[in-house]
Structure formats: C-alpha cells, structure tokens
Design a protein around this motif. Sequence first.
Motif, short mmCIF file in Angstrom:
data_model
loop_
_atom_site.label_atom_id
_atom_site.label_comp_id
_atom_site.label_asym_id
_atom_site.label_seq_id
_atom_site.Cartn_x
_atom_site.Cartn_y
_atom_site.Cartn_z
N PRO A 227 -10.09 -21.09 -1.14
CA PRO A 227 -9.33 -20.03 -1.51
C PRO A 227 -9.09 -19.04 -0.68
CG PRO A 227 -10.72 -21.11 -3.25
CD PRO A 227 -11.27 -21.54 -1.68
N ARG A 228 -10.20 -18.64 0.16
CA ARG A 228 -9.99 -17.53 1.12
C ARG A 228 -8.97 -17.69 1.98
NH1 ARG A 228 -16.56 -16.57 2.54
NH2 ARG A 228 -17.48 -16.18 0.46
N PHE A 229 -8.94 -18.98 2.51
CA PHE A 229 -7.76 -19.03 3.41
C PHE A 229 -6.47 -18.93 2.83
CE2 PHE A 229 -4.88 -22.22 5.38
CZ PHE A 229 -4.69 -21.69 6.66
N ALA A 230 -6.34 -19.36 1.62
CA ALA A 230 -5.12 -19.47 0.90
C ALA A 230 -4.78 -17.87 0.56
CB ALA A 230 -5.23 -20.04 -0.36
N ILE A 231 -5.68 -17.11 0.23
CA ILE A 231 -5.45 -15.69 0.08
C ILE A 231 -5.02 -14.90 1.37
CG2 ILE A 231 -6.66 -13.37 -0.71
CD1 ILE A 231 -8.51 -15.19 -2.33
N ALA A 232 -5.61 -15.27 2.48
CA ALA A 232 -4.90 -14.76 3.92
C ALA A 232 -3.80 -15.07 3.92
CB ALA A 232 -6.37 -15.23 4.76
N VAL A 233 -3.39 -16.21 3.89
CA VAL A 233 -1.96 -16.84 4.34
C VAL A 233 -1.07 -16.17 3.23
CG1 VAL A 233 -0.35 -18.56 4.03
CG2 VAL A 233 -2.52 -18.95 5.11
N THR A 234 -1.58 -16.03 1.99
CA THR A 234 -0.73 -15.21 0.73
C THR A 234 -0.60 -13.67 1.35
OG1 THR A 234 -1.28 -16.47 -0.88
CG2 THR A 234 -0.34 -14.63 -1.38
N ALA A 235 -1.66 -13.08 1.75
CA ALA A 235 -1.44 -11.51 2.35
C ALA A 235 -0.61 -11.39 3.50
CB ALA A 235 -2.92 -11.17 2.45
N VAL A 236 -0.72 -12.28 4.40
CA VAL A 236 0.17 -12.28 5.65
C VAL A 236 1.40 -12.45 5.20
CG1 VAL A 236 0.62 -13.41 7.80
CG2 VAL A 236 -1.52 -13.00 7.09
N PHE A 237 1.82 -13.42 4.32
CA PHE A 237 3.25 -13.60 3.99
C PHE A 237 3.63 -12.45 3.21
CE2 PHE A 237 5.96 -14.79 0.24
CZ PHE A 237 6.96 -15.01 0.68
N PHE A 238 2.96 -11.64 2.39
CA PHE A 238 3.61 -10.58 1.85
C PHE A 238 3.83 -9.49 2.56
CE2 PHE A 238 2.38 -12.88 -2.39
CZ PHE A 238 3.54 -12.66 -3.01
N ALA A 239 2.85 -9.43 3.46
CA ALA A 239 2.93 -8.17 4.46
C ALA A 239 4.04 -8.24 5.20
CB ALA A 239 1.86 -8.21 5.42
N LEU A 240 4.45 -9.60 5.96
CA LEU A 240 5.59 -9.77 6.52
C LEU A 240 6.96 -9.44 5.62
CD1 LEU A 240 4.63 -12.88 8.44
CD2 LEU A 240 4.86 -10.74 9.42
N LEU A 241 6.86 -9.85 4.31
CA LEU A 241 8.05 -9.75 3.60
C LEU A 241 8.29 -8.22 3.03
CD1 LEU A 241 10.13 -11.25 1.98
CD2 LEU A 241 8.54 -11.34 0.01
N TYR A 242 7.25 -7.33 2.87
CA TYR A 242 7.48 -6.20 2.20
C TYR A 242 6.95 -4.95 3.21
CZ TYR A 242 7.87 -8.22 -2.25
OH TYR A 242 8.27 -9.37 -3.14
N VAL A 243 6.49 -5.06 4.31
CA VAL A 243 6.03 -4.11 5.21
C VAL A 243 7.12 -3.19 5.65
CG1 VAL A 243 4.86 -3.40 7.40
CG2 VAL A 243 3.72 -4.62 5.83
N PRO A 244 8.31 -4.37 6.25
CA PRO A 244 9.58 -3.63 6.83
C PRO A 244 10.41 -2.95 5.51
CG PRO A 244 9.38 -5.90 7.47
CD PRO A 244 8.27 -5.69 6.43
N ILE A 245 10.17 -3.36 4.41
CA ILE A 245 11.01 -2.64 3.42
C ILE A 245 10.34 -1.43 3.17
CG2 ILE A 245 11.50 -2.75 0.91
CD1 ILE A 245 11.72 -5.71 1.16
N GLY A 246 8.97 -1.28 3.21
CA GLY A 246 7.89 -0.07 3.01
C GLY A 246 8.51 0.87 4.13
#
Length: 278
Positions: free
Chosen positions: A15-34
């Motif tokens: 689960p920790r690996f899945a959480i890390a992958v999910t966090a990276v995904f959302f960061a790549l998706l929303y940081v540019p918008i931010g």
Amino acid sequence: MRPVHSRRRGAARRPRFAIAVTAVFFALLYVPIGVVVLFSFNSQKSLTVFDDVSLRWYGAFLRDDVLLDSLGMSLRVSLVAMAGSVLLGVALALGLVRGRGRLGAFAGLVMLVPLITPEIVTGVAAMLLFKGLGITLSTTTVTLAEITFSISYVTVILRSRVAALNPEIEEAAMDLGATRRQAVRLVTLPALLPSVLASGVLVFALVFDDFVLAYFTTGVDPQPLSVRIYAAIRFGVQPTINAVGTLMLAGSVGLIALALVIPRLFGRRGGLDLLSGK
C-alpha cells in the motif's frame, strides 16, 4: 518457503508503494495547474518569479476586447449546444429504451461511438463535411459540431435512467384518461428532470472547455475562447492567459460540482450516480 511474517511485511509495504505512485501521479497532474493559478495573481509580468499578490492580470483580461468577444462566443455556443443536445438526447434516450428489436440495440451501440472515437478524428471529419458541403466555417459550424458530439453524453446518461422508470406509471396515467404524449410530458419527463438538468450542465462545461472540435470547425473571427488562448500562447505565454485559464478552471469545476449536486436537490442519491444515470 517464505515465513508467514515475511509475507505479511511484504503485503504491508505494497500500500505504501501504491500511495507513493498515486501521489506522484496527482502531483504531475495538478502541480502545473497550481502554478498557472498562482502566477495569475502575480503582480509582475514574470512567469518564473512570484513577486506579490495582485489582480492586475484579471483586470487586463476584462479590458481585452478580443478575449471578451471570444468569451461571449464560447458562452453562446455552450448554451445553444446544451439546449440542442438535451432536447435530442432526451428523445433518443426514450426511443432507444422503448425501441424493440435489433434496430434499437444497433442504434444504442452507434451512440457510444462518439465517446470512444478520438476527438481529433471527429473534428477533422466535421471540418471535411462542412467544406464538402460548401459551408463556410463560422459560429454556426462550431455549434452544430458541438451539438452532434454532445448528444451521446446526454443519451448515455439518460438511457439507463429511462430504463429504470416503471412503465406502469405511464400506463396508470393513460388509464386515467391521459394520452401517450400527455403521459410522457406529465409523468415521464418530470421524473427525468434531475438527470436532464445535470446532463445539461455537464454538457455546457464540456463544450465551453472544448478545444479540438472547436479548432477544426471555427472560422477566423470570432473564435471560441479555448482556440483564442491557443493562438495567443503560440507567440509566448502572457500573464493574462494565466488569469483566463484560472477563471475557466474555476467555472468548469463549479459546473461539474453543480451537475453532481443537482440530483441530490431532487432527493436522488446523485453524486457519481449521474454518470450511470441512476
């Protein structure tokens, strides 16, 4: 054979690996918008150094007649496309559910094609169709293309909702003296109203933000806001574009949230059930 406690530790790490992958995904998706949102409030023209909070670029947008004309066109196209796609989508949903035989099943399958077809293919096809018919690209062609593309969304959302309605309600209305049309108008359509309103709001948001289809079917002037923004950034990103993008983002999020809340206002479960037509 691995010990039981070793396998448990391995399972606990997953689960920790899945959480890390999910966090990276959302960061790549929303940081540019931010970043776009942040620099829309920058007091300076710089797009790399944030100086101070200011509404300077929002004021510049409100004074830009070209962008305001494009905004007005996008709003008009979205409203007309919403009305047209909802009217046709309701009729198609009723027809597909009430239709019998292979023709109804085939028509239902055809309605799914626009949803899975790459939008660039749909845009090029619409442009070639208009040019083949000798129609000059304009606001009318954009509106027709958007209506055609949006009908599928309305139909898919409403189809399962129509199928879930109890046909005995209409039959009871007709037993009480109502005609078939009166039963549909007075019984069926009010029952579909929450889904109709929600799908209309959703279509408005999708059409307002659409770029690909609008790009291939629009004329020279005026152009939809999304196309105008694309034309502007080809010569460099201006801070005003950040402000426009932020306003479009806020409006789209608000409309999507409204589309998901509307069913709850009518006592339905609402939320993501809208997408399944429940």
